[in-house]
Every structure is written in structure tokens, then in C-alpha cells.
Design a protein around this motif. Structure first.
Motif, PDB file in Angstrom:
ATOM      1  N   SER A 135      40.795  -5.357  99.702  1.00 51.29           N
ATOM      2  CA  SER A 135      39.903  -4.842  99.043  1.00 51.29           C
ATOM      3  C   SER A 135      40.435  -3.362  98.645  1.00 51.29           C
ATOM      4  O   SER A 135      39.727  -2.936  97.491  1.00 51.29           O
ATOM      5  CB  SER A 135      38.848  -4.514 100.086  1.00 51.29           C
ATOM      6  OG  SER A 135      39.121  -3.567 101.078  1.00 51.29           O
ATOM      7  N   LEU A 136      41.283  -2.671  99.214  1.00 49.00           N
ATOM      8  CA  LEU A 136      42.054  -1.454  98.556  1.00 49.00           C
ATOM      9  C   LEU A 136      42.606  -1.825  97.210  1.00 49.00           C
ATOM     10  O   LEU A 136      42.523  -0.896  96.699  1.00 49.00           O
ATOM     11  CB  LEU A 136      42.979  -1.062  99.572  1.00 49.00           C
ATOM     12  CG  LEU A 136      42.559  -0.514 100.959  1.00 49.00           C
ATOM     13  CD1 LEU A 136      43.553   0.142 101.821  1.00 49.00           C
ATOM     14  CD2 LEU A 136      41.581   0.616 100.799  1.00 49.00           C
ATOM     15  N   THR A 137      43.198  -2.699  97.090  1.00 52.97           N
ATOM     16  CA  THR A 137      44.044  -3.358  95.749  1.00 52.97           C
ATOM     17  C   THR A 137      42.852  -3.240  94.904  1.00 52.97           C
ATOM     18  O   THR A 137      43.504  -3.279  93.599  1.00 52.97           O
ATOM     19  CB  THR A 137      44.786  -4.685  95.899  1.00 52.97           C
ATOM     20  OG1 THR A 137      43.931  -5.632  96.056  1.00 52.97           O
ATOM     21  CG2 THR A 137      45.658  -4.668  97.033  1.00 52.97           C
ATOM     22  N   GLN A 138      41.764  -3.469  95.094  1.00 54.78           N
ATOM     23  CA  GLN A 138      40.601  -3.180  93.901  1.00 54.78           C
ATOM     24  C   GLN A 138      40.114  -2.033  93.454  1.00 54.78           C
ATOM     25  O   GLN A 138      39.274  -1.865  92.763  1.00 54.78           O
ATOM     26  CB  GLN A 138      39.410  -4.304  94.335  1.00 54.78           C
ATOM     27  CG  GLN A 138      39.907  -5.655  94.292  1.00 54.78           C
ATOM     28  CD  GLN A 138      39.083  -6.709  94.973  1.00 54.78           C
ATOM     29  OE1 GLN A 138      37.836  -6.589  94.472  1.00 54.78           O
ATOM     30  NE2 GLN A 138      39.239  -7.628  95.731  1.00 54.78           N
ATOM     31  N   SER A 139      40.580  -0.768  94.403  1.00 56.59           N
ATOM     32  CA  SER A 139      40.134   0.545  94.383  1.00 56.59           C
ATOM     33  C   SER A 139      40.292   1.210  92.830  1.00 56.59           C
ATOM     34  O   SER A 139      41.459   0.753  92.197  1.00 56.59           O
ATOM     35  CB  SER A 139      40.739   1.166  95.251  1.00 56.59           C
ATOM     36  OG  SER A 139      40.356   2.622  95.037  1.00 56.59           O
ATOM     37  N   GLY A 168      47.534  -0.131  99.191  1.00 55.30           N
ATOM     38  CA  GLY A 168      47.119  -1.698  99.571  1.00 55.30           C
ATOM     39  C   GLY A 168      48.198  -2.755  99.305  1.00 55.30           C
ATOM     40  O   GLY A 168      48.291  -3.533 100.125  1.00 55.30           O
ATOM     41  N   ILE A 169      48.527  -2.956  98.377  1.00 57.56           N
ATOM     42  CA  ILE A 169      49.465  -3.536  97.772  1.00 57.56           C
ATOM     43  C   ILE A 169      50.985  -3.449  98.597  1.00 57.56           C
ATOM     44  O   ILE A 169      51.541  -4.395  99.226  1.00 57.56           O
ATOM     45  CB  ILE A 169      49.783  -3.951  96.192  1.00 57.56           C
ATOM     46  CG1 ILE A 169      50.404  -5.068  95.935  1.00 57.56           C
ATOM     47  CG2 ILE A 169      50.686  -2.611  95.709  1.00 57.56           C
ATOM     48  CD1 ILE A 169      49.452  -6.302  95.986  1.00 57.56           C
ATOM     49  N   TRP A 170      51.498  -2.235  98.954  1.00 62.77           N
ATOM     50  CA  TRP A 170      52.404  -1.733  99.704  1.00 62.77           C
ATOM     51  C   TRP A 170      52.378  -2.372 101.072  1.00 62.77           C
ATOM     52  O   TRP A 170      53.288  -3.071 101.484  1.00 62.77           O
ATOM     53  CB  TRP A 170      52.595  -0.483  99.641  1.00 62.77           C
ATOM     54  CG  TRP A 170      53.893   0.296  99.988  1.00 62.77           C
ATOM     55  CD1 TRP A 170      54.998  -0.440 100.789  1.00 62.77           C
ATOM     56  CD2 TRP A 170      54.710   1.482  99.640  1.00 62.77           C
ATOM     57  NE1 TRP A 170      56.053   0.039 101.082  1.00 62.77           N
ATOM     58  CE2 TRP A 170      55.785   1.370 100.451  1.00 62.77           C
ATOM     59  CE3 TRP A 170      54.103   2.611  99.241  1.00 62.77           C
ATOM     60  CZ2 TRP A 170      56.647   2.664 100.160  1.00 62.77           C
ATOM     61  CZ3 TRP A 170      54.860   3.751  98.902  1.00 62.77           C
ATOM     62  CH2 TRP A 170      55.936   3.698  99.631  1.00 62.77           C
ATOM     63  N   ARG A 221      45.232 -15.878  99.443  1.00 63.18           N
ATOM     64  CA  ARG A 221      43.759 -16.381  99.387  1.00 63.18           C
ATOM     65  C   ARG A 221      42.745 -15.190  99.407  1.00 63.18           C
ATOM     66  O   ARG A 221      41.813 -15.144  98.552  1.00 63.18           O
ATOM     67  CB  ARG A 221      43.332 -17.150 100.751  1.00 63.18           C
ATOM     68  CG  ARG A 221      41.906 -18.090 100.602  1.00 63.18           C
ATOM     69  CD  ARG A 221      41.759 -18.785 101.855  1.00 63.18           C
ATOM     70  NE  ARG A 221      42.709 -19.741 101.953  1.00 63.18           N
ATOM     71  CZ  ARG A 221      43.668 -19.605 103.240  1.00 63.18           C
ATOM     72  NH1 ARG A 221      43.439 -18.675 104.064  1.00 63.18           N
ATOM     73  NH2 ARG A 221      44.662 -20.321 103.342  1.00 63.18           N
ATOM     74  N   GLY A 222      43.159 -13.936 100.117  1.00 67.31           N
ATOM     75  CA  GLY A 222      42.431 -12.895 100.041  1.00 67.31           C
ATOM     76  C   GLY A 222      42.538 -12.208  98.679  1.00 67.31           C
ATOM     77  O   GLY A 222      41.610 -11.445  98.367  1.00 67.31           O
ATOM     78  N   LEU A 223      43.688 -12.293  98.266  1.00 69.34           N
ATOM     79  CA  LEU A 223      43.879 -11.519  96.875  1.00 69.34           C
ATOM     80  C   LEU A 223      43.190 -12.142  95.721  1.00 69.34           C
ATOM     81  O   LEU A 223      42.612 -11.677  94.967  1.00 69.34           O
ATOM     82  CB  LEU A 223      45.491 -11.342  96.736  1.00 69.34           C
ATOM     83  CG  LEU A 223      46.014 -10.004  96.931  1.00 69.34           C
ATOM     84  CD1 LEU A 223      47.589 -10.050  96.545  1.00 69.34           C
ATOM     85  CD2 LEU A 223      45.258  -8.727  96.447  1.00 69.34           C
ATOM     86  N   SER A 224      43.230 -13.464  95.950  1.00 61.55           N
ATOM     87  CA  SER A 224      42.877 -14.483  94.739  1.00 61.55           C
ATOM     88  C   SER A 224      43.905 -14.269  93.481  1.00 61.55           C
ATOM     89  O   SER A 224      44.467 -13.267  93.310  1.00 61.55           O
ATOM     90  CB  SER A 224      41.507 -14.135  94.219  1.00 61.55           C
ATOM     91  OG  SER A 224      41.415 -12.858  93.299  1.00 61.55           O
ATOM     92  N   THR A 225      43.870 -15.276  92.691  1.00 59.99           N
ATOM     93  CA  THR A 225      44.898 -15.488  91.500  1.00 59.99           C
ATOM     94  C   THR A 225      44.442 -14.420  90.524  1.00 59.99           C
ATOM     95  O   THR A 225      45.268 -13.591  89.947  1.00 59.99           O
ATOM     96  CB  THR A 225      44.745 -16.644  91.106  1.00 59.99           C
ATOM     97  OG1 THR A 225      44.965 -17.628  91.936  1.00 59.99           O
ATOM     98  CG2 THR A 225      45.917 -16.871  89.950  1.00 59.99           C
ATOM     99  N   GLU A 226      43.050 -14.162  90.397  1.00 58.39           N
ATOM    100  CA  GLU A 226      42.421 -13.257  89.518  1.00 58.39           C
ATOM    101  C   GLU A 226      43.207 -11.906  89.766  1.00 58.39           C
ATOM    102  O   GLU A 226      43.596 -11.253  88.916  1.00 58.39           O
ATOM    103  CB  GLU A 226      41.076 -13.403  89.218  1.00 58.39           C
ATOM    104  CG  GLU A 226      40.453 -12.498  88.199  1.00 58.39           C
ATOM    105  CD  GLU A 226      39.044 -12.550  88.332  1.00 58.39           C
ATOM    106  OE1 GLU A 226      38.239 -11.655  87.655  1.00 58.39           O
ATOM    107  OE2 GLU A 226      38.440 -13.542  89.135  1.00 58.39           O
ATOM    108  N   GLN A 259      45.575  -9.352  87.959  1.00 57.40           N
ATOM    109  CA  GLN A 259      44.979  -7.900  87.661  1.00 57.40           C
ATOM    110  C   GLN A 259      46.042  -6.777  88.055  1.00 57.40           C
ATOM    111  O   GLN A 259      46.415  -5.790  87.333  1.00 57.40           O
ATOM    112  CB  GLN A 259      43.745  -7.477  88.308  1.00 57.40           C
ATOM    113  CG  GLN A 259      43.006  -6.302  87.942  1.00 57.40           C
ATOM    114  CD  GLN A 259      42.260  -6.734  86.637  1.00 57.40           C
ATOM    115  OE1 GLN A 259      41.653  -7.759  86.258  1.00 57.40           O
ATOM    116  NE2 GLN A 259      42.219  -5.841  85.639  1.00 57.40           N
ATOM    117  N   LEU A 260      46.801  -7.117  89.116  1.00 56.88           N
ATOM    118  CA  LEU A 260      47.591  -6.067  89.684  1.00 56.88           C
ATOM    119  C   LEU A 260      48.888  -6.242  88.893  1.00 56.88           C
ATOM    120  O   LEU A 260      49.673  -5.147  88.690  1.00 56.88           O
ATOM    121  CB  LEU A 260      47.986  -6.386  91.186  1.00 56.88           C
ATOM    122  CG  LEU A 260      46.862  -6.121  92.034  1.00 56.88           C
ATOM    123  CD1 LEU A 260      47.037  -6.761  93.384  1.00 56.88           C
ATOM    124  CD2 LEU A 260      46.575  -4.481  92.441  1.00 56.88           C
TER     125      LEU A 260
END
Length: 693
Positions: free
Chosen positions: A495-499, A508-510, A529-534, A538-539
Motif C-alpha cells: 500500500s505504501l508503494t501506491q502513496s 515501501g519498495i525498498w 500478488r500484493g503488488l499486482s502486475t499493474e 506503475q513503479l
């Protein structure tokens, strides 16, 4: 029945009080100017030290009338001066009083008053302006709405010691930076953003503030010297331009740093010592004074350590510790020096015991004040411990071995004060850089539990530091890694990677990258699974290179060990190959492309995964292109891909070798075997041997 009577009773008391104040306001409307003047003087005497009376007079409409009289040219100078004095007295009441004065547009009226030729009236207007601007409810920008005001104030500095004192005080309270504090620590109070245009420091600097105020440092008036000093402490903060100028300014034949050092001496008032130390600290952090300069090492640092001793007042100890934290934050030698000065590490432990049951405070007001502000001591101690332990392992060990230190940090993480929580997290982050402490103290005190709790619901400023700390707790040698995983960290980090906050995305990604290092296949699958391909795409298309590099690092860690590589590529192969292609075709720096080629090399090491490369001519052409690139790092990374594809002990190696030979790869390998770069040369020869075997 009593409940019914209560409200009318209060109203009658209130109306009685306001009625007793009404005659003061009524007299302001008298037709006889002398009676009006006497009325204002009587009002002045009535409001001194009486907040109730001040509030009543504001409610009864005294302010608009006083402002009208102050601005009327037909009013005598004495009347106008007395009006300014009363308005200043009203401003000394509550914050609501100041808000009421601002609502009546008092500042433009007072600034207009500064154009008067009468010095007493000017001083009264400045005194009132000073009182209003030092209130936290007054927007600093109100001083800068008219470009001519600052220049006019500079011109008034020479009129009297009172104009000097008040104007310097106004400047020091109305000088905020336009940029956020650049360092990671933020030891000193956060500067605010200006709305538009140049920041306040720049405006004051460009209007000649340094030259106009410098000579006031040798004024015969202590108050003037102090306010000038405070002015320089805010002008120089985080400002290389001002700091570099201050170094070369001389007053009475002495350079300013020398003047500041004299003001640091023990025989000077504590307020003066502290503020001088802040000036020198700001100049040092801005690069105008070297960190090994004697004025920093032998004067400023020892002075700030002195301020941390328990015989100093609470506010002095707080300011001393916070300024010292800022001074030593980025310099390991200053950190080492501070840590062995006057037993500072042990001395700071007293910050958590204050006021104690055997406190020597006999003044009840002081004790009450200190009880309300004791949290500021804890905040300051955490900040200074964070700076002290930023780099040196021995210092970290001493801090952690200090009486109940880990318990204090854990308690700090759940304090009601957001500033204490933030400082405690910063301290934890600093200590978490120690491999030894991660394996011992952090595990013994299960620090990860309160940290995870902090991460559940906290403002961004805390989240950034807490998530950064979590990155360290997720390193492969940390015993906390497993329990953190079990507590639902993957979902939180994804969820942090979407901030929208860049630092949170990076952290988050680190943290996920650290989590994926040498992890089990289930954990890697849970991350994907938690990150999702989409979200992964995005990242990978994030405009910030740090986010991109950490995402590539995550992919590289996910694609390690053959069974994992084959499993992940069987479920996400198409998307990952697409992402790799996009990055290799994009306008990215060498490091990004090198990391991407390393991911391809990992894929090429898979048993079945390598077929995704062999059946993708576009990717093969890109690998071939990078083998002949001008950058040796990229050539080497591309060579790893080729080596893994042609390794002849593996099934299907002959077909892969033939296909790559037809593409001209062997010719390139022969060229690279003659390379002047020993790594490239060696790697090319090893690859060629696979063809000869």
C-alpha cells in the motif's frame, strides 16, 4: 430549577462586566479631543495585566474606534501614540485578541503610522507590530505585502535603540524559508512555506539586512544586541548565501564569526550563548565554516553540550540539545567528539527523568510549566541520540547500553505528542543501522511490534522514518524479519508503494526488496500478488529514479534461485519481459540499464525461464547491442546473460549456442576477449570455452 436559572445568571454577570467597561468605549466618541485623550489613557491603565477587561473592550468595539483615531490626521500625536499603546496592550492578551485585531486590519494601519515624523509614535506602532507578529496566529506574509515596507523598516533602524530592538524582533519572527528543511533529520523547528515569490530570507538579504543589522551586535543595549543576534540566527538557517556573506562581514574590525564566539563565552547570559551557538551552527551546516574549525570544535560544540546539563532551565536544555543534534547530524567526527564531551550520552538520560520527585524546583509556576513541557525534553533527547548514533557503531552501543534506553524508545513510539513519536522513530532508525543491535537489543525488546503499530495509522512525516526503519529490520540477518512478515507487513508495504509521497513509495519498495532477498517462494509469490502486475508497471514507469532502481532490485531478488525463477516466470513471464523491453528501450541512466540486464541474466539462469529470452528476438538483439556498448558495466551485464544461455552443461545448450552464433555473438566474444578491461576479457574467454567444450 437551578439549571434553568444558571444561564440567565451568567448572562447578567456578563452584561454587568461589559457595562462596567462600556464607559471606556463611550469616552472614545466624545467631541472634546482632551476628553478622548484622557479616555484612552484611562483605558490603557485599565487593561494593563487584565485579560478580562481586554476581552470586554474588544467585544464592545473599542478596536475599530482606536484604529480610526490612530489614522486620523486631525488626531494629536499624543492621542495617536496612546492609541497605539492601548492596541499593543490588547495584543498582549490572548490569541483570540490578536485574531480580532487582525480582522480589523490593524497591520496596514500601523505600517502607515511608521511614515509619521514623530519618533514616539513610530516606536509605539513598532512595539504594537512586534507584539502582533510574535503571536503564532499572525501570518508572517503580512509584513511582505508591500515591497516598500522592508526598506522603510531598514531606514528606521537608525532612529533609536527601541526601533532597533522592535524591528529586529519583527524580522526574526517573520523570516521563514521557502523550501523545506533539506536534511533528513529536521532537528530544528520546521520552516514554513511562503506562498509565492522569493522567501523571506532572500527579501531581507536583498534589502541589505546583513549590513544594516551587523553593527547592532555591538550596541550598548543588551536587548538590541540580543534581537540582532536572533535575527542572524534565522537569516543564516539553511541559507548558504547569507552564511557565506556573514563570514566576511566585520564589525569594529572583527569578523562576525569572532563576534559570535565572544558572545559564546561563559560569562555571557545563557540566552546570548545559545543564540550565538545557533548562528555558528547554521553557518557551519551551510558550508560557510568548516566542521573542523576551532570555533566549532572548541567553542560551539562545548557550549551546546553545556546547555544540556541538568542545572539549566528546561527550555535551555531543549534548545541546546536540538541545536547540537543539528550541528553534528552529518559529521562523524563531531558526533564522536560530542559523545565524549562531559559524559553527554549519560547526561541525556536525565532528560527522561524530569521533573523528578526530588526536583530542586521550588517555584510552583516553574514546576507547573516544566510538567507541561517535559515531553519537549524527551523529544530533544531522542533527536540528539539519533544524531550521535548516525554513523559510529561504538556510539550506538553506548546509547543502547544507557539506562532503560530501548524501553524509553518503545514508550516514545506510543506517546501522545506527535513530535516525541517522530523523534523516537528517528532515534530507532539511527540505531537500526547497527547489524549487532538488530541481532540483539532490537530482538530482545521486540521493537518491531510497536514499530508496526506506528505504521498502521500515522502522519506521513512519521510514516517516512518508520518505513525507513522497517527497511533495516527486514535485512536478511535481522531476527525481526520473520515476525514482521507474519504480522501482515506485505500488505502494508504494497500500500505504501501506491502513496503520492515519494519517500513512502521508495521506502515501501525498498522494504519489499529487502524482504524478497533469499526469501522462500511463498513470500515472493505473496509480494507479487500484493503488488499486482499493474502496480509493478506503475513503479517501473515512475519518474523518480530511486523508485525505479528499487523496483528493479525487487525484481532481481524475486528472480533468484532456479525453481523460483522458473515459477515466477511461468506466471508473470510475459509482463516481466515486457517491462524489461520498455526499460532497455527507454531514456534511462547506466545504473538502471545495468540492473535491468542483471534481471535478464537471472532469467537466463532459469531452467525453463531462459526460453522466454531465446524465443524473443527483440530481447536477444538488445543483449547483442549492449555487448558492444561503450560502457563496460553494460557490456559485462550483457555477457552474464549470454554465459547463462550458452552454459553447455544444461539441456538444450547446443541449440542455444547455434542460434546465438548465427546472430554474430561469437564474433563479438572474440573481440571482447582482446579487451583491455580484464573483467570483460576474462568473461569473454570463459564464454568462448563453452563453444569449444
Amino acid at each position: 430549577m437551578a439549571c434553568v436559572l444558571e444561564a440567565p445568571l451568567r448572562m447578567s454577570v456578563l452584561s454587568e462586566v461589559t457595562a462596567s467597561s462600556r464607559h471606556y468605549v463611550d469616552r472614545l466618541f466624545d467631541l472634546d479631543p482632551q476628553k478622548v485623550l484622557q479616555g484612552v489613557i484611562d483605558m490603557k491603565n485599565a487593561v494593563i495585566g487584565n485579560n478580562k477587561q481586554k476581552a470586554n473592550l474588544i467585544v464592545l468595539g473599542a478596536v475599530p474606534r482606536l484604529l480610526y483615531l490612530l489614522q486620523q490626521e486631525t488626531s494629536s500625536t499624543e492621542l495617536r501614540t496612546e492609541c497605539a499603546v492601548v492596541l499593543g496592550s490588547l495584543a498582549m492578551g490572548t490569541e483570540n485578541n490578536v485574531k480580532s485585531l487582525l480582522d480589523c486590519h490593524i497591520i496596514p494601519a500601523l505600517l502607515q503610522g511608521l511614515l509619521s515624523p514623530d519618533l514616539k509614535f513610530i516606536e509605539a506602532c513598532l512595539r504594537c507590530l512586534r507584539t502582533i507578529f510574535i503571536s503564532p496566529v499572525t501570518p508572517e506574509d503580512l509584513l511582505y505585502t508591500d515591497a516598500t515596507v522592508i526598506s522603510h523598516l531598514m531606514g528606521l533602524l537608525s532612529r533609536s535603540r527601541y526601533t532597533q530592538e522592535y524591528i529586529c524582533q519583527i524580522f526574526s519572527h517573520c523570516c521563514k524559508l521557502q523550501h523545506w528543511h533539506s536534511c533528513g533529520f529536521n532537528s530544528l523547528p520546521q520552516p514554513l512555506l511562503c506562498a509565492n515569490g522569493p522567501d523571506h530570507q532572500t527579501i531581507l538579504f536583498n534589502r541589505g539586512a546583513v549590513q544594516s543589522i551587523a553593527h547592532l551586535l555591538v550596541s550598548t543595549s543588551y536587548k538590541v544586541r540580543m534581537q540582532a543576534l536572533k535575527c542572524f540566527s534565522v537569516l543564516a538557517f539553511e541559507n548558504p548565501q547569507v552564511s557565506m556573506t556573514l563570514v566576511n562581514v566585520s564589525v569594529d574590525g572583527e569578523l562576525l564569526p569572532q563576534v559570535f564566539v565572544k558572545m559564546l563565552q561563559r560569562d555571557k547570559p545563557i540566552e546570548m550563548q545559545l543564540t550565538s551557538a545557533k548562528c555558528l551552527t547554521s553557518m557551519c551546516r551551510a558550508g560557510a565554516i568548516r566542521t573542523d574549525d576551532p570555533c566549532i570544535v572548541l567553542k560551539t560544540l562545548p557550549c551546546l553540550v553545556r546547555m544540556c546539563s541538568k542545572d539549566r532551565l528546561l527550555e535551555e536544555r531543549v534548545e541546546g540539545a536540538e541545536t547540537l543534534a543539528y550541528l553534528i547530524e552529518t559529521d562523524v567526527e563531531l558526533q564522536r567528539m560530542a559523545s565524549i564531551t562531559d559524559h553527554l550520552i549519560v547526561m541525556l538520560a536525565d532528560y527522561f527523568k524530569y521533573p523528578s520527585s526530588v526536583s530542586a524546583i521550588t517555584d510552583i509556576k516553574r514546576l507547573d510549566h516544566d510538567l507541561k513541557h517535559a515531553h519537549e525534553l524527551r523529544q530533544a533527547a531522542f533527536k540528539l541520540y539519533a544524531s550521535l548514533g548516525a554513523n559510529d557503531e561504538d556510539i550506538r552501543k553506548k546509547i543502547i547500553e544507557t539506562e532503560n534506553m530501548m524501553d524509553r524508545i518503545v514508550n516514545g513510539l506510543s506517546e501522545s505528542s506527535i513530535k516525541v513519536r517522530l523523534a523516537a522513530v528517528r532515534c530507532l532508525h539511527s540505531l537500526s543501522r547497527s547489524v549487532q543491535q538488530l541481532r540483539t537489543s532490537f530482538q530482545d525488546h521486540a521493537v518491531w511490534k510497536p514499530l508496526m503499530k506506528v505504521l498502521q495509522n500515522a502522519p506521513n512525516e512519521i510514516l517516512v522514518v518508520a518505513s525507513s526503519t522497517l527497511c533495516n529490520l527486514l535485512l536478511e540477518f535481522s531476527p525481526s524479519k520473520e515476525p514482521i512478515l507474519e504480522s501482515g507487513a506485505i500488505e502494508l508495504l504494497c500500500s505504501l508503494t501506491q502513496s503520492e509521497n515519494l519517500a513512502l513509495r521508495v521506502n515501501g519498495i525498498w522494504a519489499l526488496m529487502n524482504m524478497a532477498f533469499q526469501a522462500e517462494q511463498k513470500i515472493k509469490s505473496d509480494i507479487l500478488r500484493g503488488l499486482s502486475t499493474e502496480q509493478l508497471f506503475q513503479l517501473l514507469s515512475d519518474s523518480d529514479v530511486n523508485v525505479l532502481m528499487k523496483t528493479l532490485g525487487l525484481l532481481r531478488n524475486l528472480l533468484s534461485t532456479r525453481p523460483h525463477i522458473d515459477h515466477i516466470m511461468s506466471t508473470h513471464g510475459k509482463q516481466i519481459m515486457q517491462a524489461v523491453t520498455l526499460i532497455l528501450e527507454g531514456e534511462h541512466n547506466i545504473e538502471v540499464k545495468e540492473q535491468t540486464l542483471c534481471i535478464l541474466a537471472n532469467i537466463a539462469d532459469g531452467t525453463t525461464a531462459k526460453e522466454l529470452i531465446m524465443t524473443n528476438d527483440d530481447i536477444l538483439q538488445k543483449i547483442k547491442y549492449y555487448m558492444s556498448h561503450s560502457n563496460a558495466k553494460l557490456q559485462l551485464a550483457a555477457m552474464f546473460c549470454i554465459s547463462n544461455l550458452i552454459w553447455n552443461e544444461e539441456e538444450g545448450s547446443q541449440e542455444r549456442q547455434d542460434k546465438l552464433r548465427d546472430m554474430g555473438i561469437v564474433d563479438i566474444l572474440h573481440k571482447l576477449s582482446q579487451s583491455s578491461d580484464p573483467n570483460l576479457c576474462e568473461k569473454a574467454k570463459t564464454a568462448l570455452q563453452q563453444y569449444l567444450a
